[in-house]
Structure formats: structure tokens, C-alpha cells
Design an enzyme around this catalytic site. Structure first.
Site, PDB file in Angstrom:
ATOM      1  N   LYS A  70      -3.672  -6.529  -2.230  1.00  6.27           N
ATOM      2  CA  LYS A  70      -3.794  -7.585  -1.231  1.00  6.27           C
ATOM      3  C   LYS A  70      -3.672  -8.918  -1.965  1.00  6.27           C
ATOM      4  O   LYS A  70      -4.363  -9.145  -2.960  1.00  6.27           O
ATOM      5  CB  LYS A  70      -5.142  -7.499  -0.507  1.00  6.27           C
ATOM      6  CG  LYS A  70      -5.288  -6.266   0.371  1.00  6.27           C
ATOM      7  CD  LYS A  70      -6.617  -6.273   1.116  1.00  6.27           C
ATOM      8  CE  LYS A  70      -6.726  -5.080   2.059  1.00  6.27           C
ATOM      9  NZ  LYS A  70      -8.001  -5.064   2.818  1.00  6.27           N
ATOM     10  N   ASP A 124     -13.070  -1.009   0.784  1.00  7.33           N
ATOM     11  CA  ASP A 124     -13.074  -2.271   0.038  1.00  7.33           C
ATOM     12  C   ASP A 124     -14.087  -3.256   0.604  1.00  7.33           C
ATOM     13  O   ASP A 124     -14.137  -4.411   0.164  1.00  7.33           O
ATOM     14  CB  ASP A 124     -11.677  -2.892  -0.002  1.00  7.33           C
ATOM     15  CG  ASP A 124     -11.137  -3.258   1.371  1.00  7.33           C
ATOM     16  OD1 ASP A 124     -11.585  -2.665   2.368  1.00  7.33           O
ATOM     17  OD2 ASP A 124     -10.256  -4.136   1.458  1.00  7.33           O
ATOM     18  N   ARG A 173       0.827  -1.198   0.000  1.00 11.97           N
ATOM     19  CA  ARG A 173       0.000   0.000   0.000  1.00 11.97           C
ATOM     20  C   ARG A 173       0.861   1.247   0.000  1.00 11.97           C
ATOM     21  O   ARG A 173       1.816   1.340   0.768  1.00 11.97           O
ATOM     22  CB  ARG A 173      -0.919   0.006   1.223  1.00 11.97           C
ATOM     23  CG  ARG A 173      -2.174   0.826   1.038  1.00 11.97           C
ATOM     24  CD  ARG A 173      -3.086   0.737   2.236  1.00 11.97           C
ATOM     25  NE  ARG A 173      -3.491  -0.625   2.574  1.00 11.97           N
ATOM     26  CZ  ARG A 173      -4.390  -0.909   3.507  1.00 11.97           C
ATOM     27  NH1 ARG A 173      -4.956   0.063   4.200  1.00 11.97           N
ATOM     28  NH2 ARG A 173      -4.712  -2.164   3.770  1.00 11.97           N
ATOM     29  N   ASP A 199     -16.226  -0.153   5.013  1.00 13.93           N
ATOM     30  CA  ASP A 199     -15.044   0.603   4.605  1.00 13.93           C
ATOM     31  C   ASP A 199     -14.899   0.528   3.094  1.00 13.93           C
ATOM     32  O   ASP A 199     -15.743  -0.042   2.390  1.00 13.93           O
ATOM     33  CB  ASP A 199     -13.797   0.122   5.348  1.00 13.93           C
ATOM     34  CG  ASP A 199     -13.400  -1.300   4.999  1.00 13.93           C
ATOM     35  OD1 ASP A 199     -14.187  -2.017   4.377  1.00 13.93           O
ATOM     36  OD2 ASP A 199     -12.274  -1.703   5.375  1.00 13.93           O
ATOM     37  N   ASP A 233     -14.530  -5.027   3.192  1.00 12.41           N
ATOM     38  CA  ASP A 233     -14.262  -6.270   3.928  1.00 12.41           C
ATOM     39  C   ASP A 233     -14.588  -6.116   5.412  1.00 12.41           C
ATOM     40  O   ASP A 233     -14.653  -7.104   6.139  1.00 12.41           O
ATOM     41  CB  ASP A 233     -12.820  -6.746   3.735  1.00 12.41           C
ATOM     42  CG  ASP A 233     -11.779  -5.762   4.247  1.00 12.41           C
ATOM     43  OD1 ASP A 233     -12.127  -4.591   4.508  1.00 12.41           O
ATOM     44  OD2 ASP A 233     -10.598  -6.150   4.364  1.00 12.41           O
ATOM     45  N   ARG A 234     -14.817  -4.873   5.859  1.00 10.08           N
ATOM     46  CA  ARG A 234     -15.197  -4.627   7.252  1.00 10.08           C
ATOM     47  C   ARG A 234     -16.575  -3.980   7.295  1.00 10.08           C
ATOM     48  O   ARG A 234     -16.914  -3.167   6.426  1.00 10.08           O
ATOM     49  CB  ARG A 234     -14.195  -3.714   7.949  1.00 10.08           C
ATOM     50  CG  ARG A 234     -12.868  -4.366   8.242  1.00 10.08           C
ATOM     51  CD  ARG A 234     -11.974  -3.441   9.046  1.00 10.08           C
ATOM     52  NE  ARG A 234     -11.639  -2.244   8.310  1.00 10.08           N
ATOM     53  CZ  ARG A 234     -11.239  -1.098   8.864  1.00 10.08           C
ATOM     54  NH1 ARG A 234     -11.145  -1.001  10.177  1.00 10.08           N
ATOM     55  NH2 ARG A 234     -10.923  -0.069   8.118  1.00 10.08           N
ATOM     56  N   HIS A 287     -12.887  -6.713  11.742  1.00 11.81           N
ATOM     57  CA  HIS A 287     -12.642  -7.837  10.833  1.00 11.81           C
ATOM     58  C   HIS A 287     -13.237  -9.101  11.457  1.00 11.81           C
ATOM     59  O   HIS A 287     -12.975  -9.406  12.619  1.00 11.81           O
ATOM     60  CB  HIS A 287     -11.145  -8.044  10.601  1.00 11.81           C
ATOM     61  CG  HIS A 287     -10.528  -7.032   9.701  1.00 11.81           C
ATOM     62  ND1 HIS A 287     -10.644  -7.074   8.327  1.00 11.81           N
ATOM     63  CD2 HIS A 287      -9.772  -5.939   9.968  1.00 11.81           C
ATOM     64  CE1 HIS A 287      -9.992  -6.058   7.788  1.00 11.81           C
ATOM     65  NE2 HIS A 287      -9.460  -5.351   8.760  1.00 11.81           N
ATOM     66  N   SER A 321      -8.111  -0.099   0.569  1.00 17.23           N
ATOM     67  CA  SER A 321      -9.046  -0.237   1.684  1.00 17.23           C
ATOM     68  C   SER A 321      -9.650   1.114   2.061  1.00 17.23           C
ATOM     69  O   SER A 321     -10.328   1.740   1.247  1.00 17.23           O
ATOM     70  CB  SER A 321      -8.336  -0.884   2.869  1.00 17.23           C
ATOM     71  OG  SER A 321      -9.233  -1.132   3.930  1.00 17.23           O
ATOM     72  N   HIS A 322      -9.397   1.582   3.278  1.00 15.40           N
ATOM     73  CA  HIS A 322     -10.006   2.804   3.793  1.00 15.40           C
ATOM     74  C   HIS A 322      -9.124   4.031   3.593  1.00 15.40           C
ATOM     75  O   HIS A 322      -9.508   5.132   4.001  1.00 15.40           O
ATOM     76  CB  HIS A 322     -10.276   2.644   5.293  1.00 15.40           C
ATOM     77  CG  HIS A 322      -9.030   2.402   6.082  1.00 15.40           C
ATOM     78  ND1 HIS A 322      -8.476   1.150   6.221  1.00 15.40           N
ATOM     79  CD2 HIS A 322      -8.217   3.256   6.760  1.00 15.40           C
ATOM     80  CE1 HIS A 322      -7.387   1.238   6.962  1.00 15.40           C
ATOM     81  NE2 HIS A 322      -7.203   2.499   7.302  1.00 15.40           N
TER      82      HIS A 322
END
Length: 450
Positions: free
Chosen positions: A108, A241, A14, A239, A243-244, A326, A98-99
Site C-alpha cells: 500500500k 493489517d 496485491r 483485520d 486498519d479496520r 473503514h 490486509s485480510h
């Protein structure tokens, strides 16, 4: 010259685009990923950021140059990529930051079956190859790229894992934050017995309304207002992406992720009595108590998805949860998925008539400080200072599984962990009431900041 140590983190890749990450680097990483995994095919997905399309194409070109084929799964959330990796049994790459703010992007990586690639599982090897310029020679026969949209297969898989049997019709506000939940939520939730109120579903990697980081309270304000204004039963915030997932109750109050760990663990243990449940070192003690009360075996883990997934595999755990939002499921290749967690919470809420605040009250037993970051010149020395101060306390339980955790008894404990990327110490404190939490928090901060 690129500083790969700042680009390649403990769990993913990242950085700012193009200053730290550009298409040339993405292409090299694609070729090295084939070398690392020995794969003949790799599945690739991407988020909605302006730079994600070019980076995904460059990564795919690197995979092809190394002689492997690419399955381009298109736009999706990170857990969509995990679904693709798991269902196709292929290594995968998700282009996302992500965020993080709009100028960032990243990658990832996972092996076949959504098994993580992080520090200690291959990411450090990719960094070493990049730093030395040790690139594989192009294959005599390049691979090809084909497109495969798996969105509705992903949605069907998730909804097959949780049956919502409503005693009432729920009104649900979802804040996608202009991130990938705006793409995946309609596919998953349109046919559910809920009235969906969308907020910021337009895909826009510039994040015009607020950052797609629900950990920051300011980014929940619009969701809280929409829940209260609409009389909704629950609010969901994803968020960037997706995933959360974070939750607010019918009064607009944020829900502790540890309470969600307890709720989902209790649900999973009704189907898998005696199973292991993994939690990280900063999850509330209430979640640990609830796991035991429902016949489960709590397993502690270091913070971070690669550590959580490793512990889940080691103990064949049915579920795992982190206080950061998560949540991991054995039924989902032990990968983290905010969407499946949301379905569990909606099912639990719809099956009875109490509001969410009352449903979750038994899962919230202690007062938490939240995570408090302090910049320090020497993190090991500061940790040692805290440990030395605690060793003079009779009965204090001390361990170093992840940073320093000290259990003082009577429901009082704290954890201090160093950041992986910055000269920071991260403090989390929990106690039975606000006063004792504040007293313990201030005492530890005084030592750290001295």
C-alpha cells in the site's frame, strides 16, 4: 511474464507470493515510487507475514538504488504507516495483504501526509512503467536505510485525540486474528481504563486460528463466544493489517459499521458543528439522517479509500465512514484507522451506563441485506437491465455515482456495483423492515441473475 493488471489493483498492489509478487518486482516498485513522488526519503513498514520482511527489504533496496533514503519503521499496522507518513511528512509504503490468506502479500502506497496513491493518483503510472520495462537508471549516489520505531509515538498521538472519561471500568475482548493488532493494541490500550482480554495476539501470518477478515461472520465466532463467556462489555475484531475494526455488543451480536459511522459522526459534530461528514453510497440511510440531525453536512462518495479521502479533502470533512469498516479522520491526515475508531466507541460506552446494544439502538433504524455477490457474464448489461426495470417505477431516484443506486422512497433503496477485479455485481439493499428488504432484494437479484 507478470500480469501487472492482476497484481496492481485500484487501491493497492496485491497478489500471491512468489507467483505474482516477488522481491524483484518489489525492488522495481521501490525505485519507481521514488520516480513517481520525487522523494528524497521514504518511510516503510510491514506486517507479520512470513514474506513481508524480504519484500520490505527489497522495496527499500529499490528506493536506495534510485537515490533516496529509507526510514525503516519496522512492524506495524497500516494506520501506523499512515501515522509515520503524516508525522514525518514523507511518502510511505506498507508491506501487507490486509485480510487476504497467508500466501498473499502486497504494497500500500501513499504520498507525504498519508495522501493516497491509487488508480488515478499514480498507481496506473507505476503499472505502465512496469509493463514497458521503463526503469530509472541507478543513482550515482545510492540512498541509505535507517531504523526508527514509532510505535509509542503512534500510540500517544491516538490517545491524545480521544479522552476516555469513564463512569465505569469496561471489560473489552480484542481479537487480533494473529494480525498486527496484536502488536499495536498493547501499545495503545495498556494504560486505558479498561480490562483487556486478548484473543490471538501472537503475530502469525499463517493465521492458525481463523482468517483475519472480520467481514466474514465465521471469523467473529470466537470473539462472540469470548465476550459472552467473560461477561465483557464489548468485543473488537481487527483485520490482518489492523486498519479496520469491527464490533460486537455485550450479547455477542455483530454491530453494523453504519451504526458506528453514525455514532462517531455524532461525537465529532459536537466538536465541529456544521462540519462535513463523508459516507459511501452503501452506508445506511440512518447514518445520513443522524449526520443531519446533529447539524452536519453529509457528503456521498464512491466506495474505496482513495475516493473517500479525496472527498474529505474537497469538503474539509472532519470524519468519513464506510460500511466496510473503514473510518477516516481529519485529525489523522484523513487516513483510515480502526484503532482511533475503537477509542471513540470505547469512550462513548464508558461515559454512560447503558450496554452497547442500547447505546447503539438509536443509530440502527433500517434492515440491511449485507453485500450479495453475483457472477455475471456482462456487468454493464446487467446494470442496464436493472436500471431499465427501475425507470418504470414512479418516483424512483436513480444515480450512477458508483454503479447504480436506486431510491424507491419509504426507506427502501439499493445499490448495485461492479467489482474492480472480478466479473461480479455487488448488491446492497436496505428497507424499514425484514419483509420489505427481502422483497426488494429478491426482485433485484431476479433481474441480475436472469
Amino acid at each position: 511474464m507478470t500480469d501487472y493488471s492482476s497484481l496492481i489493483k485500484a487501491y493497492d498492489i496485491r497478489g500471491e507470493v512468489p507467483a505474482q509478487l516477488d522481491t524483484g518486482i518489489a525492488e522495481r516498485i521501490g525505485a519507481l515510487f521514488v520516480r513517481l513522488t520525487g522523494a528524497s526519503r521514504v518511510v516503510v513498514a510491514r506486517d507479520m507475514r512470513a514474506t513481508s520482511g524480504a519484500l520490505a527489504s527489497a522495496f527499500a533496496a529499490g528506493v536506495n538504488t534510485a537515490g533516496a533514503d529509507v526510514i525503516d519503521a519496522g512492524l506495524g499496522s497500516t494506520d501506523y504507516l499512515y501515522y509515520a507518513s503524516g508525522s514525518l511528512d514523507l511518502p510511505g509504503a506498507m508491506i501487507t495483504a490486509s485480510h487476504n490468506p497467508a500466501q498473499y502479500n502486497g504494497i500500500k502506497l501513499c504520498r507525504a501526509g498519508a495522501s493516497p496513491v491509487g488508480e488515478g493518483t499514480g498507481l496506473e503510472q507505476i503499472r505502465a512503467w512496469l509493463e514497458t520495462g521503463d526503469m530509472p537508471a541507478p543513482a550515482l549516489r545510492p540512498g541509505t536505510t535507517t531504523h526508527l520505531d514509532l510505535l509509542y509515538r503512534y500510540a500517544d498521538h491516538l490517545t491524545s485525540l480521544v479522552q476516555i472519561k469513564p463512569t465505569r471500568l469496561l471489560k473489552v475482548v480484542v481479537d487480533a486474528g494473529n494480525g498486527m493488532a496484536g502488536h499495536t493494541v498493547p501499545a495503545v490500550m495498556t494504560d486505558l481504563p479498561v480490562t483487556l482480554i486478548p484473543l490471538y495476539f501472537e503475530l502469525d501470518g499463517s493465521f492458525p486460528n481463523h482468517e483475519a477478515n472480520p467481514l466474514e461472520p465465521k471469523n467473529l465466532v470466537d470473539l462472540q463466544a469470548a465476550v459472552c463467556a467473560s461477561g465483557a462489555d464489548i468485543g473488537l475484531a481487527f483485520d490482518g493489517d489492523a486498519d479496520r475494526c469491527f464490533f460486537v455488543d455485550e450479547q455477542g451480536a455483530p454491530v453494523s459499521p453504519s451504526a458506528i459511522v453514525g455514532l462517531v459522526a455524532a461525537r465529532e459534530l459536537t466538536r465541529h458543528l456544521g462540519a462535513a461528514i463523508v459516507h459511501n453510497v452503501i452506508t445506511s440511510a440512518a447514518a445520513v439522517e443522524i449526520i443531519r440531525e446533529h447539524g452536519g453536512t453529509p457528503i456521498r462518495s464512491r466506495v474505496g479509500h482513495s475516493f473517500m479521502k479525496t472527498r474529505m479533502a474537497e469538503y474539509d470533512a472532519v470524519f468519513g465512514g464506510e460500511h466496510s469498516g473503514h473510518y477516516y479522520f481529519r485529525d489523522f491526515w484523513r487516513a483510515d484507522t480502526g484503532m482511533l475508531t475503537a477509542l471513540h466507541v470505547l469512550a462513548a460506552l464508558a461515559e454512560q451506563h447503558r450496554p452497547l446494544s442500547e447505546l447503539l439502538a438509536p443509530y440502527t433504524r433500517y434492515v440491511s441485506s449485507g453485500e450479495i455477490n453475483t457472477t455475471v457474464a456482462d456487468t454493464p448489461a446487467a446494470l442496464n437491465d436493472v436500471e431499465s426495470a427501475c425507470r418504470s417505477i414512479d418516483g424512483a431516484g436513480i444515480d450512477r455515482l458508483d454503479g447504480l443506486t436506486v431510491d424507491l422512497g419509504d426507506g427502501r433503496w439499493f445499490n448495485v456495483r461492479p467489482s474492480n477485479t472480478e466479473p461480479l455485481l455487488r448488491l446492497n439493499v436496505e428497507a424499514p423492515d425484514e419483509n420489505s428488504m427481502a422483497e426488494l432484494r429478491d426482485w433485484v437479484l431476479t433481474i441480475i441473475r436472469a
